[in-house]
Enzyme design. Structure first.
Site, mmCIF file in Angstrom:
data_model
loop_
_atom_site.group_PDB
_atom_site.id
_atom_site.type_symbol
_atom_site.label_atom_id
_atom_site.label_comp_id
_atom_site.label_asym_id
_atom_site.label_seq_id
_atom_site.Cartn_x
_atom_site.Cartn_y
_atom_site.Cartn_z
ATOM 1 N N ASP A 27 -5.833 2.969 7.733
ATOM 2 C CA ASP A 27 -7.240 2.570 7.632
ATOM 3 C C ASP A 27 -7.429 1.050 7.691
ATOM 4 O OD1 ASP A 27 -7.880 5.206 7.386
ATOM 5 O OD2 ASP A 27 -8.802 5.060 5.405
ATOM 6 N N VAL A 67 -1.866 -7.140 -4.652
ATOM 7 C CA VAL A 67 -1.564 -8.212 -3.690
ATOM 8 C C VAL A 67 -2.826 -9.043 -3.494
ATOM 9 C CG1 VAL A 67 -0.995 -8.685 -1.261
ATOM 10 C CG2 VAL A 67 0.293 -6.960 -2.552
ATOM 11 N N GLY A 110 -0.311 4.390 0.287
ATOM 12 C CA GLY A 110 -1.108 5.512 0.795
ATOM 13 C C GLY A 110 -0.281 6.297 1.806
ATOM 14 N N GLU A 152 -18.846 16.999 2.637
ATOM 15 C CA GLU A 152 -18.012 17.701 1.658
ATOM 16 C C GLU A 152 -18.553 17.476 0.241
ATOM 17 O OE1 GLU A 152 -14.015 16.406 2.600
ATOM 18 O OE2 GLU A 152 -13.840 17.937 4.158
ATOM 19 N N GLY A 189 0.816 -1.210 0.000
ATOM 20 C CA GLY A 189 0.000 0.000 0.000
ATOM 21 C C GLY A 189 0.847 1.255 0.000
HETATM 22 C C1 LIG Z 1 -13.233 10.844 0.535
HETATM 23 C C2 LIG Z 1 -12.285 10.890 1.708
HETATM 24 C C3 LIG Z 1 -11.923 12.105 2.268
HETATM 25 C C4 LIG Z 1 -11.014 12.154 3.321
HETATM 26 N N1 LIG Z 1 -10.672 13.366 3.846
HETATM 27 C C5 LIG Z 1 -9.734 13.427 4.810
HETATM 28 C C6 LIG Z 1 -9.296 14.681 5.319
HETATM 29 O O1 LIG Z 1 -9.813 15.724 4.915
HETATM 30 N N2 LIG Z 1 -8.304 14.692 6.244
HETATM 31 C C7 LIG Z 1 -7.735 13.541 6.688
HETATM 32 O O2 LIG Z 1 -6.814 13.606 7.520
HETATM 33 N N3 LIG Z 1 -8.155 12.338 6.271
HETATM 34 C C8 LIG Z 1 -9.134 12.255 5.336
HETATM 35 N N4 LIG Z 1 -9.556 11.034 4.879
HETATM 36 C C9 LIG Z 1 -9.021 9.822 5.478
HETATM 37 C C10 LIG Z 1 -7.666 9.486 4.913
HETATM 38 O O3 LIG Z 1 -7.629 9.708 3.521
HETATM 39 C C11 LIG Z 1 -7.326 8.048 5.238
HETATM 40 O O4 LIG Z 1 -7.430 7.873 6.632
HETATM 41 C C12 LIG Z 1 -5.914 7.698 4.778
HETATM 42 O O5 LIG Z 1 -5.825 7.795 3.380
HETATM 43 C C13 LIG Z 1 -5.531 6.292 5.205
HETATM 44 O O6 LIG Z 1 -4.229 6.051 4.732
HETATM 45 P P1 LIG Z 1 -3.745 4.556 4.462
HETATM 46 O O7 LIG Z 1 -2.322 4.675 4.042
HETATM 47 O O8 LIG Z 1 -4.100 3.697 5.601
HETATM 48 O O9 LIG Z 1 -4.652 4.046 3.267
HETATM 49 P P2 LIG Z 1 -4.818 4.608 1.791
HETATM 50 O O10 LIG Z 1 -4.423 6.022 1.712
HETATM 51 O O11 LIG Z 1 -6.192 4.234 1.382
HETATM 52 O O12 LIG Z 1 -3.779 3.752 0.948
HETATM 53 C C14 LIG Z 1 -3.943 2.381 0.737
HETATM 54 C C15 LIG Z 1 -3.169 1.995 -0.486
HETATM 55 O O13 LIG Z 1 -3.194 0.574 -0.599
HETATM 56 C C16 LIG Z 1 -3.339 0.230 -1.960
HETATM 57 N N5 LIG Z 1 -3.946 -1.102 -2.030
HETATM 58 C C17 LIG Z 1 -5.159 -1.490 -1.594
HETATM 59 N N6 LIG Z 1 -5.365 -2.786 -1.852
HETATM 60 C C18 LIG Z 1 -4.257 -3.245 -2.477
HETATM 61 C C19 LIG Z 1 -3.876 -4.501 -3.002
HETATM 62 N N7 LIG Z 1 -4.676 -5.576 -2.958
HETATM 63 N N8 LIG Z 1 -2.656 -4.622 -3.583
HETATM 64 C C20 LIG Z 1 -1.827 -3.560 -3.661
HETATM 65 N N9 LIG Z 1 -2.146 -2.331 -3.180
HETATM 66 C C21 LIG Z 1 -3.343 -2.184 -2.586
HETATM 67 C C22 LIG Z 1 -4.246 1.317 -2.514
HETATM 68 O O14 LIG Z 1 -4.109 1.442 -3.923
HETATM 69 C C23 LIG Z 1 -3.737 2.556 -1.767
HETATM 70 O O15 LIG Z 1 -2.730 3.236 -2.492
HETATM 71 C C24 LIG Z 1 -10.471 10.960 3.827
HETATM 72 C C25 LIG Z 1 -10.851 9.734 3.280
HETATM 73 C C26 LIG Z 1 -11.739 9.691 2.224
HETATM 74 C C27 LIG Z 1 -12.140 8.369 1.629
#
Ligand SMILES: Cc1cc2nc3c(=O)[nH]c(=O)nc-3n(C[C@H](O)[C@H](O)[C@H](O)COP(=O)(O)OP(=O)(O)OC[C@H]3O[C@@H](n4cnc5c(N)ncnc54)[C@H](O)[C@@H]3O)c2cc1C
Length: 420
Positions: A296, A79, A13, A166, A11
């Protein structure tokens, strides 16, 4: 089996990028795998979904992010299998990658809570979702413009948390500014925005003052609020509430909740609330050595056991923290429990109006209106500069909000299956 790595990160993110960057800077050999070649900035997805920003403004190439870090290898692949015991992952093309440590940071996906008909809705979690929604929105408007037959258009947003608020606010502004400018005031007058939630207020996790302000602003912007009644069923042309209310629908957006995605579901690790993994205070997965679950995909807690929010800033800090714990593990040090620096909550309601609850829990400062709007901009620019400093959103989107200019961008995947 491909070559071995010290750390495999699933991931790219907020959490995965922060972890890989921190480890990469310390010379650790990292493999970062993402199914997409880009890092997405979810806080601005609603602007892609409402055709105000293009994809390049909310996503940045992972290869660009890691260009100066040759010891971080990026692989774009989905994955499909995880063996936490062996710290090995398998991708859809049949390859396997193994490391001494494994970080699962694969984010979340929409949770429809078995709502009948939810498959016709448009969720909003990824760039793909936002492009699909924006393309369909554009298609609905073009079809209505061509027909010019007086049909009323109804946009229904389900879920009045920050994403739903939003999106509903941005749709109301699209109707007000974009449609009048790019289509006709006549079409604008036929468009309606509805926001639905089973709880009796918008932004339920915020303070009463913020909830009240956001509800009042949305109503003033023309958003019709349907609060306090769950959704019973969704069809292509209507949303039925449990109290019998029927809301006509041309396009339904799902902002009703999230659950962990299939990577953690298939990991064999015990799943807690929202399908996420209840991690230890140091962010390691329970019962297995050398595996971290972040952002997340995890239920993370503070030192007192309170649940931490599913926020970009929290995921980013968790990524950096997990990297430091991995370095401690590797060098024979001690892992430390995650100490999240709580910066508060924010949500954009519309132009010049936002709600912000700034600072750590008990000492939060409540802001709304233009001041909160500025705080929202500031915090998101900081978040952007941590991960996506080169994306053009920093330069374009705040000025679009301050001036009355609104874009109507081209998105390449209009979905013709949804027409009003
Ligand atoms: C619409 C929306 C608005 C938001 N607004 C805010 C905000 O204003 N402020 C704030 O602080 N937070 C906000 N959030 C929350 C924030 O975006 C998330 O908490 C944050 O992105 C989580 O980060 P992460 O790295 O855990 O996951 P993510 O950022 O979701 O990254 C996960 C990554 O894993 C990859 N992935 C998934 N499955 C697979 C797989 N099987 N194989 C390979 N790769 C995979 C995905 O492509 C992605 O790149 C918002 C969320 C959403 C949905």
């Amino acid at each position: 089996m491909d070559e071995n790595y010290e750390v495999i990160v699933v991931g790219g993110g907020f959490a995965g990028v922060a972890a890989a960057r921190t480890l990469g800077r310390k010379g650790v050999r990292v493999l970062l795998i993402d199914k997409n070649p880009y890092h997405q900035f979810q806080p601005l997805l609603y602007q892609v979904a409402t055709v105000q920003l293009g994809v390049s403004e909310v996503a940045r190439s992972l290869r660009d992010i890691f260009r100066g870090q040759p010891n971080v290898r990026v692989v774009v692949a989905e994955v499909t299998g995880v063996d936490v015991g062996a710290k090995r992952v398998t991708t859809s093309d049949g390859k396997s990658y193994e490391g001494r440590f494994l970080i699962l940071a694969s984010g979340a996906e929409a949770n429809f809570f078995n709502t009948p008909g939810a498959e016709v809705t448009y969720p909003l979690y990824s760039v793909d979702d936002a492009v699909s929604l924006g393309g369909t929105l554009s298609n609905v408007l073009e079809t209505a413009d061509r027909a010019d037959d007086g049909t009323e258009i109804h946009f229904v947003v389900i879920g009045a948390g920050p994403t739903g608020v939003e999106t509903a606010g941005a749709l109301a502004e699209t109707v007000k500014y974009v449609l009048s400018d790019y289509f006709s005031p006549r079409l604008a007058s036929r468009c309606h925005v509805h926001l639905v939630d089973m709880v009796p207020n918008v932004l339920n996790v915020f303070s009463d003052k913020s909830k009240e302000y956001a509800g009042r602003r949305l109503a003033a912007m023309g958003v019709q609020l349907h609060l306090g009644t769950p959704v019973a069923e969704i069809a292509r042309d209507k949303v039925l509430l449990k109290d019998g209310t029927e809301i006509p629908a041309s396009l339904v957006v799902w902002a009703g909740g999230l659950k962990a995605g299939p990577v953690v579901a298939g990991s064999g690790l015990p799943q807690g609330r929202g399908g996420r993994i209840d991690v230890n205070p140091d962010l390691t997965a329970p019962g297995v050595e050398g595996v971290y679950v972040l952002g997340d995909a995890a239920n993370m807690t503070d030192a007192k056991g309170n649940q931490l929010p599913q926020l970009g800033s929290c995921a980013l800090q968790a990524g950096t923290w997990a990297a430091k714990n991995i370095l401690a593990d590797r060098d024979g040090g001690h892992r430390a429990p995650f100490a999240y620096v709580d910066k508060g909550y924010m949500a954009m309601v519309g132009r010049g109006s936002a709600v912000a609850e700034v600072g750590p829990g008990p000492k939060r400062v409540l802001l709304n209106g233009p001041l909160a709007f500025l705080a929202w901009l500031g915090v998101h620019v900081v978040l952007l500069s941590g991960t996506l400093q080169k994306i053009r959103a920093v330069a374009t989107w705040p000025s679009d909000y301050i001036t009355h200019r609104r874009s109507f961008v081209v998105l390449s995947r209009p979905d013709s299956s949804h027409t009003p």
